[in-house]
Design a protein around this motif. Structure first.
Motif, short mmCIF file in Angstrom:
data_model
loop_
_atom_site.label_atom_id
_atom_site.label_comp_id
_atom_site.label_asym_id
_atom_site.label_seq_id
_atom_site.Cartn_x
_atom_site.Cartn_y
_atom_site.Cartn_z
N LYS A 1 0.84 -1.21 0.00
CA LYS A 1 0.00 0.00 0.00
C LYS A 1 0.87 1.26 0.00
O LYS A 1 0.58 2.22 -0.72
CB LYS A 1 -0.95 0.00 1.20
CG LYS A 1 -1.84 1.22 1.22
CD LYS A 1 -3.08 1.10 2.06
CE LYS A 1 -3.97 2.32 1.82
NZ LYS A 1 -5.22 2.25 2.56
N LEU B 1 -5.90 -0.72 -5.19
CA LEU B 1 -6.24 -1.17 -3.82
C LEU B 1 -7.70 -1.58 -3.74
O LEU B 1 -8.12 -2.23 -2.79
CB LEU B 1 -5.93 -0.06 -2.81
CG LEU B 1 -4.45 0.29 -2.67
CD1 LEU B 1 -4.26 1.57 -1.87
CD2 LEU B 1 -3.68 -0.86 -2.01
N ASN B 2 -8.48 -1.18 -4.75
CA ASN B 2 -9.90 -1.54 -4.77
C ASN B 2 -10.16 -2.85 -5.49
O ASN B 2 -11.29 -3.11 -5.91
CB ASN B 2 -10.71 -0.41 -5.40
CG ASN B 2 -11.03 0.66 -4.37
OD1 ASN B 2 -11.07 0.38 -3.17
ND2 ASN B 2 -11.22 1.87 -4.82
N1 GLY Z 1 -8.58 1.65 1.07
C1 GLY Z 1 -8.16 2.05 -0.20
C2 GLY Z 1 -7.26 3.23 -0.18
O1 GLY Z 1 -6.76 3.60 0.86
O2 GLY Z 1 -7.04 3.81 -1.21
#
Ligand code: GLY
Length: 353
Positions: A204, A221-222
């Motif tokens: 992330k 991330l989706n």
């Molecule tokens: N939960 C997805 C983001 O933080 O972009």
């Protein structure tokens, strides 16, 4: 075993500490930030809150979408004023993702921005919600409709907290870990929990570093979330976010297969990974597929037509204008199970895993 994951965003860079006992670093973090006072907003028992080393106001909070509102933000900011919190002080959140979201927004708005440190206590918040600077609240009209990007000054993911989680709550977090398999983290199965959290956060961090404001690759991330969000709404949130994302991940694999983007083995890998974590993989039988399609058209990634993050020869990417008849067919071919079966043992089991 502890891991430190840097999030490199220039003067807004910070570290995510992962491992048993890392909450004890809070006092050192606040000292480095130069804070003289702190407001700790905690949805957990007082004894979970570590020493801050500075004058502290402890405010109780409650996890849950119901409490993620602008009136909670207003109430928190009022408490900050009455305590005399200044811009050089720090706000600390302690709780699940709804708490880190709402406290993060209060910190972003108070005095136009005061430092915030997150102590996420759920697996979902540790691997996703607390990292990356998205804060927000719900409106009666929908989820996360009001928010701000406000990066934390540190995130302390203390894995000691996870041993107290009900099994279903832990499984909920694994839904976000499972989708990491298909967006660049590689196979995390077999790693220790600390390593899986650190790997998810590292993935992330790398994405947020190049697309902090969610204008491009942060969409990755989706993965699994387009159907996941629709399932949450269609089941009145009876499916937890990570459970719905897991079903959405299996669907994303099947859809990528139907579009000729991946082979059969890769489609099957989606099911295997989701099953590895004990997550549901079938559609709830009572849910109307047409209602799911209608809901997916409202997805914020869907500028034109239906849009999904899908695996492919070059890895995962956002695919727009996915033909609706293919989506409908793949939905139709998904296995079905009763909602209570999908939620299964994990829901019945309120005891810690
Ligand atoms: N939960 C997805 C983001 O933080 O972009």
């Amino acid at each position: 075993m502890r891991r430190t994951v840097p999030v490199r965003l220039g003067d807004r860079s910070y570290e995510v500490l992962v491992g048993p006992g890392v909450r004890a670093s809070l006092a050192g973090v606040l000292r480095r930030l130069g804070a003289e006072r702190a407001v700790v907003v905690s949805a957990r028992p007082e004894e979970w809150v570590p020493d801050t080393g500075v004058e502290t106001l402890l405010l109780p909070a409650r996890d849950g979408e119901r409490h993620k509102t602008l009136s909670t933000v207003e109430a928190l900011c009022g408490e900050f004023v009455r305590f005399g919190l200044t811009r050089s002080d720090v706000v600390v959140s302690c709780g699940g993702g709804t708490t880190t979201d709402v406290v993060g927004l209060a910190a972003a708005l108070y005095h136009r921005g005061v430092a915030v440190v997150h102590l996420p206590t759920s697996l979902l918040a540790q691997v996703d919600a607390s990292v990356g600077g998205k804060t927000g609240v719900n409106l009666p009209e929908g989820k996360n409709l009001v928010g701000a990007f406000w990066q934390p000054s540190a995130v302390l993911c203390d894995t000691d907290h996870l041993s107290t989680l009900p099994r279903r709550e832990l499984r909920n977090g694994f839904g976000e870990i499972a989708r990491c398999h298909f967006i660049g983290a590689g196979d995390l199965r077999g790693l220790s929990l600390t390593e899986q959290i650190a790997a998810s956060v590292t993935l992330k961090a790398g994405i947020v570093e190049v697309d902090e404001r969610d204008a491009g690759i942060r969409h990755l991330l989706n993965y699994g979330h387009t159907l996941g969000h629709a399932l949450e709404v269609a089941t009145g949130f009876a499916l937890r976010h990570g459970e719905a994302v897991a079903i959405g991940t299996v669907f994303a694999g099947r859809l990528a297969g139907a579009l000729g983007r991946v082979d059969r083995a890769r489609v099957d890998e989606h099911l295997a990974v989701v099953r590895h974590y004990g997550l549901p993989a079938a559609l709830p039988s009572g849910v109307d597929p047409a209602a799911l399609v209608r809901q997916m058209r409202r997805d914020k990634k869907a500028i034109t037509g239906l849009a999904f993050v899908l695996d492919g020869p070059a890895g995962a990417e956002l695919v727009s204008d996915v033909p609706e008849d293919v989506v409908a067919r793949v939905l139709d071919e998904m296995p079905r199970a009763r909602l209570d079966e999908l939620v299964g043992d994990a829901a019945a089991d309120a005891a810690p895993a």
